[in-house]
Design a protein around this motif. Structure first.
Motif, PDB file in Angstrom:
ATOM      1  N   GLU A  76     -19.301   6.051  -4.416  1.00 15.93           N
ATOM      2  CA  GLU A  76     -19.773   6.392  -5.763  1.00 15.93           C
ATOM      3  C   GLU A  76     -20.356   5.199  -6.509  1.00 15.93           C
ATOM      4  O   GLU A  76     -20.825   5.346  -7.630  1.00 15.93           O
ATOM      5  N   ARG A  77     -20.318   4.009  -5.904  1.00 16.62           N
ATOM      6  CA  ARG A  77     -20.794   2.824  -6.618  1.00 16.62           C
ATOM      7  C   ARG A  77     -22.033   2.193  -6.007  1.00 16.62           C
ATOM      8  O   ARG A  77     -22.700   1.378  -6.657  1.00 16.62           O
ATOM      9  N   ALA A 132      -1.816  -2.089  -7.272  1.00 20.81           N
ATOM     10  CA  ALA A 132      -0.475  -1.503  -7.220  1.00 20.81           C
ATOM     11  C   ALA A 132       0.052  -1.394  -5.799  1.00 20.81           C
ATOM     12  O   ALA A 132       1.245  -1.155  -5.597  1.00 20.81           O
ATOM     13  N   PHE A 133      -0.803  -1.569  -4.804  1.00 26.56           N
ATOM     14  CA  PHE A 133      -0.401  -1.291  -3.429  1.00 26.56           C
ATOM     15  C   PHE A 133      -0.147  -2.544  -2.599  1.00 26.56           C
ATOM     16  O   PHE A 133       0.218  -2.452  -1.438  1.00 26.56           O
ATOM     17  N   GLY A 134      -0.391  -3.714  -3.175  1.00 23.25           N
ATOM     18  CA  GLY A 134      -0.122  -4.943  -2.447  1.00 23.25           C
ATOM     19  C   GLY A 134      -1.055  -5.171  -1.272  1.00 23.25           C
ATOM     20  O   GLY A 134      -0.706  -5.830  -0.310  1.00 23.25           O
ATOM     21  N   PRO A 153       9.833  -7.408  -5.750  1.00 24.40           N
ATOM     22  CA  PRO A 153       9.599  -8.854  -5.836  1.00 24.40           C
ATOM     23  C   PRO A 153      10.900  -9.573  -6.153  1.00 24.40           C
ATOM     24  O   PRO A 153      11.846  -8.969  -6.668  1.00 24.40           O
ATOM     25  N   PRO A 154      10.996 -10.879  -5.828  1.00 21.56           N
ATOM     26  CA  PRO A 154      12.237 -11.611  -6.075  1.00 21.56           C
ATOM     27  C   PRO A 154      12.454 -11.852  -7.566  1.00 21.56           C
ATOM     28  O   PRO A 154      11.513 -11.854  -8.349  1.00 21.56           O
ATOM     29  N   ALA A 182     -12.937   3.334   0.358  1.00 20.79           N
ATOM     30  CA  ALA A 182     -14.061   4.189   0.757  1.00 20.79           C
ATOM     31  C   ALA A 182     -14.490   5.097  -0.392  1.00 20.79           C
ATOM     32  O   ALA A 182     -15.684   5.305  -0.630  1.00 20.79           O
ATOM     33  N   ARG A 183     -13.509   5.632  -1.124  1.00 21.21           N
ATOM     34  CA  ARG A 183     -13.839   6.520  -2.248  1.00 21.21           C
ATOM     35  C   ARG A 183     -14.655   5.776  -3.296  1.00 21.21           C
ATOM     36  O   ARG A 183     -15.580   6.336  -3.889  1.00 21.21           O
ATOM     37  N   ALA A 237      -5.649   9.802  -2.411  1.00 25.65           N
ATOM     38  CA  ALA A 237      -5.668   8.946  -1.232  1.00 25.65           C
ATOM     39  C   ALA A 237      -4.241   8.746  -0.746  1.00 25.65           C
ATOM     40  O   ALA A 237      -3.319   8.657  -1.535  1.00 25.65           O
ATOM     41  N   VAL A 291      -6.277  -0.605   0.269  1.00 28.14           N
ATOM     42  CA  VAL A 291      -6.026   0.704   0.867  1.00 28.14           C
ATOM     43  C   VAL A 291      -7.376   1.288   1.313  1.00 28.14           C
ATOM     44  O   VAL A 291      -8.243   1.540   0.478  1.00 28.14           O
ATOM     45  N   GLU A 320      -8.631   4.161   2.250  1.00 25.48           N
ATOM     46  CA  GLU A 320      -9.143   5.406   1.675  1.00 25.48           C
ATOM     47  C   GLU A 320      -9.584   5.194   0.223  1.00 25.48           C
ATOM     48  O   GLU A 320     -10.611   5.735  -0.210  1.00 25.48           O
ATOM     49  N   ILE A 321      -8.837   4.398  -0.527  1.00 27.89           N
ATOM     50  CA  ILE A 321      -9.228   4.114  -1.916  1.00 27.89           C
ATOM     51  C   ILE A 321     -10.538   3.325  -1.925  1.00 27.89           C
ATOM     52  O   ILE A 321     -11.448   3.591  -2.729  1.00 27.89           O
ATOM     53  N   ARG A 345     -18.056  12.011   2.896  1.00 29.04           N
ATOM     54  CA  ARG A 345     -18.716  10.778   2.420  1.00 29.04           C
ATOM     55  C   ARG A 345     -20.009  10.498   3.173  1.00 29.04           C
ATOM     56  O   ARG A 345     -20.950   9.955   2.602  1.00 29.04           O
ATOM     57  N   GLY A 405     -14.511   3.527   6.675  1.00 32.98           N
ATOM     58  CA  GLY A 405     -14.936   4.410   5.592  1.00 32.98           C
ATOM     59  C   GLY A 405     -15.959   3.735   4.694  1.00 32.98           C
ATOM     60  O   GLY A 405     -16.947   4.343   4.282  1.00 32.98           O
ATOM     61  N   ARG A 411     -27.239  10.562  -1.772  1.00 31.13           N
ATOM     62  CA  ARG A 411     -27.496   9.646  -2.891  1.00 31.13           C
ATOM     63  C   ARG A 411     -28.563   8.622  -2.516  1.00 31.13           C
ATOM     64  O   ARG A 411     -29.380   8.223  -3.354  1.00 31.13           O
ATOM     65  N   LYS A 422       2.639 -12.178  -2.856  1.00 32.64           N
ATOM     66  CA  LYS A 422       3.433 -10.967  -3.060  1.00 32.64           C
ATOM     67  C   LYS A 422       4.927 -11.252  -2.889  1.00 32.64           C
ATOM     68  O   LYS A 422       5.750 -10.810  -3.694  1.00 32.64           O
ATOM     69  N   LEU A 423       5.265 -12.026  -1.850  1.00 32.56           N
ATOM     70  CA  LEU A 423       6.667 -12.375  -1.598  1.00 32.56           C
ATOM     71  C   LEU A 423       7.279 -13.150  -2.752  1.00 32.56           C
ATOM     72  O   LEU A 423       8.481 -13.122  -2.970  1.00 32.56           O
ATOM     73  N   LEU A 424       6.428 -13.897  -3.468  1.00 34.00           N
ATOM     74  CA  LEU A 424       6.922 -14.800  -4.506  1.00 34.00           C
ATOM     75  C   LEU A 424       6.603 -14.294  -5.908  1.00 34.00           C
ATOM     76  O   LEU A 424       6.674 -15.048  -6.875  1.00 34.00           O
ATOM     77  N   ALA A 425       6.230 -13.012  -6.019  1.00 30.09           N
ATOM     78  CA  ALA A 425       5.953 -12.393  -7.325  1.00 30.09           C
ATOM     79  C   ALA A 425       4.841 -13.132  -8.074  1.00 30.09           C
ATOM     80  O   ALA A 425       4.896 -13.306  -9.288  1.00 30.09           O
ATOM     81  N   ALA A 446       0.942   4.402  -0.709  1.00 33.91           N
ATOM     82  CA  ALA A 446       2.207   4.286  -1.439  1.00 33.91           C
ATOM     83  C   ALA A 446       2.380   2.843  -1.875  1.00 33.91           C
ATOM     84  O   ALA A 446       2.051   1.932  -1.136  1.00 33.91           O
ATOM     85  N   PRO A 447       2.885   2.634  -3.085  1.00 35.97           N
ATOM     86  CA  PRO A 447       3.153   1.256  -3.511  1.00 35.97           C
ATOM     87  C   PRO A 447       4.185   0.627  -2.585  1.00 35.97           C
ATOM     88  O   PRO A 447       4.984   1.344  -1.976  1.00 35.97           O
ATOM     89  N   PRO A 448       4.167  -0.710  -2.454  1.00 39.65           N
ATOM     90  CA  PRO A 448       5.107  -1.371  -1.541  1.00 39.65           C
ATOM     91  C   PRO A 448       6.548  -1.094  -1.951  1.00 39.65           C
ATOM     92  O   PRO A 448       6.856  -0.965  -3.128  1.00 39.65           O
ATOM     93  N   TYR A 491     -12.509  15.881  -3.991  1.00 39.13           N
ATOM     94  CA  TYR A 491     -11.200  15.715  -3.372  1.00 39.13           C
ATOM     95  C   TYR A 491     -10.176  16.511  -4.178  1.00 39.13           C
ATOM     96  O   TYR A 491     -10.117  16.402  -5.389  1.00 39.13           O
TER      97      TYR A 491
END
Lengths: 205, 365
Positions: free
Chosen positions: B61-62, B46-48, A200-201, B56-57, A191, B51, B53-54, A78, B94, A85, B178-181, A194-196, A187
């Motif tokens: 590019e943006r 999706a990761f709560g 959820p409750p 930085a990627r 990356a 992230v 690395e996501i 990067r 990153g 760029r 997140k805890l409470l959806a 992992a999803p949590p 790549y």
């Protein structure tokens, strides 16, 4: 006659523990390769300016930029791609990306398979034939039916035909003649995320 | 230096990719000619959480697209720029590196000076961009990544009075959602639920109110909400919509109580001869929470202090604040070359003692 390369071109790569650059023009080549585990972000632009000065030209004389896009160290890739760029935008010239696998295959007789150590017990593999390049992929192991090159290609590996930065410059100079997408890191791994795990409750009525 | 300056600002230290053009004529309020921001909420959903690395990627590019749009929107060309300002830290390294290298390449190609800006200085100097207020003033920076009180005495003079010793309130709002959806970002969704809830039903802690000074903590509050939720789930297999509203209301009330009391103390700490600084300014996304904001306004009016909250688009992460901080530094002759270092950790006030829990590598911010 239409030229078959766009020159002068400045190429660089920081995808591994080095800061490498090549300035290629009609009739000349300057190469620089400094080993460094970190510090590429601070060293890269001053080093490029030294290379230009040694070649007796300035930023505005360049016709194109070429950059190594990996695969390799994510942060290192990067660093070089973002700088390329930025330079392309500031200079109003094209920047083209060249993968490490393409650069390693440069100048070698076809067919040839590049086999690079990808760490974590995996390999980067890509086969180049007279017709072009096959898909690059990650593999646990590989049986190579062609001549091979690269850090994991074994004892019979062909040595590279040119230093990495020179190969990037020469491939880039040809590629830059036609419109190219902006360079982006190459790549082969997603990356690390992992999803949590905690669900959820349940929301009761 | 008294000439008109036009700077490009670049920001990529968390999950927003941003570029902006700001012009300043001495004696006048600065003009934000363009401010382009591309968020990454959907990439991280999706990761709560963000992230690195996501992020930085996406930045690498943006960034150039953001810069091109900002220039087009401002109706200027690169030739109209006097310098390029870029966030050099603190933040996710990153992303910071992507922005820093983009700026270094661009500045080299254009032959323009670079100004390396501390992201927090960008937030802290925003009241001067939006309202032209004079030094000194008190700043509460309260966002997803930061929470601190700063006395701002100059473009490069910041005194930290206190800050969080663990989590930032914005991060706590996201975690509670997140805890409470509830959907991310958590700030608006928790606030909306809290408005319908009973803040007195659950008794949540007000961390560190029993200690002097204006350091804050939100980690224990998060855990208290989690325990209460788990007790409800254990008793009936889930939580009702009303439970959720009451949990949100109780949590938000605790955050508001803590911020109000610590703000009162920060005003007292900065008072000179009994009179406080003239202005309390806030920055960061949490400043958009109406309940918290109302409490801060009450504290200010009780102390005869003006409350200043820049518009939200300049309160949350953006590049106009980086361009403005760059203008302030550039006017003082503070420029950088292409060897400047991108820094994940970079406290604004290097003299303030490191916070508890700030790690062996030193204070983050």
């Amino acid at each position: 006659m239409r030229p078959d390369v766009l020159l002068p071109i400045l190429a660089f790569d920081t995808s591994a523990a080095h800061c490498a650059a090549a300035l290629l023009w009609d009739g000349g080549l300057i190469l620089r390769d400094e080993a460094m585990a970190k510090g590429q972000a601070e060293r890269l632009v001053p080093m490029l300016e030294e290379v230009l000065a040694e070649g007796g030209i300035g930023w505005r004389d360049l016709k194109a930029i070429a950059v190594g896009t990996g695969p390799g160290n994510f942060t290192g890739v990067r660093i070089a791609v973002a700088a390329a760029r930025g330079l392309a935008l500031g200079l109003g010239i094209p920047a083209v990306g060249v993968t490490r696998l393409e650069a390693l295959a440069y100048g070698l007789p076809r067919p040839v398979t590049v086999v690079e150590d990808a760490r974590r017990g995996e390999l980067y593999v890509q086969t180049f034939t007279a017709d072009g390049a096959g898909p690059a992929h990650l593999a646990d192991g590989v049986v190579v039916a062609t001549a091979a090159t690269g850090s994991a290609a074994g004892d019979a590996a062909l040595p590279p035909a040119a230093p990495l930065a020179e190969a990037i410059a020469r491939i880039g100079a040809a590629r830059a003649l036609t419109p190219q997408p902006r360079p982006a890191p190459f790549y082969l791994r997603g990356a690390d995320a992992a999803p949590p795990s905690d669900p959820p409750p349940v929301i009761l009525p | 230096m008294t000439r008109t300056l036009t700077l490009l600002g670049i920001e990529s230290s968390c999950d927003d990719t941003a570029a902006a053009v700001v012009r300043h004529r001495p004696g006048h309020l600065a003009e934000v000619l363009a401010s382009d921001i591309v968020g990454q909420t959907s990439l991280h959903a999706a990761f709560g959480g963000v992230v690195p690395e996501i992020a930085a990627r996406a930045h690498v590019e943006r960034l150039d697209g953001c810069i091109e749009r900002a220039l087009a929107e401002a109706g200027i060309s690169f030739a109209d720029l006097d310098a390029i300002a870029v966030t050099a830290g603190p933040g996710l390294i990153g992303g910071v590196l992507s922005g820093a290298m983009m700026a270094k390449g661009l500045a080299a190609g254009l032959g323009l000076p670079l100004v390396a800006v501390n992201h927090l200085a960008g937030h802290a100097l925003t009241p001067r961009l939006t309202d032209g207020i004079a030094f000194p003033y008190l700043m509460l920076l309260v966002s997803g990544g930061h929470c601190q009180y700063l006395r701002v005495d100059g473009p490069d003079e910041f005194h930290r009075l206190g800050g969080t010793i663990d989590d930032a309130p914005g991060e706590a709002f996201d975690k509670i959602a997140k805890l409470l959806a509830l959907p991310q970002p958590g700030g608006p969704s928790v606030e909306a639920e809290a408005a319908l809830g009973d803040a007195r039903r659950f008794d949540f802690p007000r961390p560190l109110l029993d200690r002097p000074g204006c350091d804050l903590s939100f980690s224990g509050l998060k855990t208290a909400v989690l325990r209460t939720r788990d007790a409800l789930i254990a008793s009936k297999g889930g939580i009702t919509a009303q439970d959720r509203r009451d949990l949100c209301a109780g949590f938000q009330a605790a955050v508001a109580d803590v911020l109000a009391e610590k703000t009162r103390r920060a005003l007292a700490m900065t008072a000179l001869d009994g009179s406080p600084l003239a202005v309390l300014a806030v920055a960061g996304g949490v400043a958009a929470n109406k309940a918290i904001r109302a409490r801060l306004e009450t504290v200010c009016s009780a102390n005869g202090v003006s409350f200043l909250a820049p518009p939200l688009r300049l309160c949350t992460d953006n590049a106009a604040m980086i361009a403005w901080a760059g203008i302030e530094r550039f006017r003082l002759g503070m420029v950088d070359d292409a060897t400047f270092t991108a820094r994940p950790r970079w406290p604004l006030d290097a003299r303030a003692p490191g916070m508890i829990g700030s790690g062996k590598k030193g204070a983050k911010a």
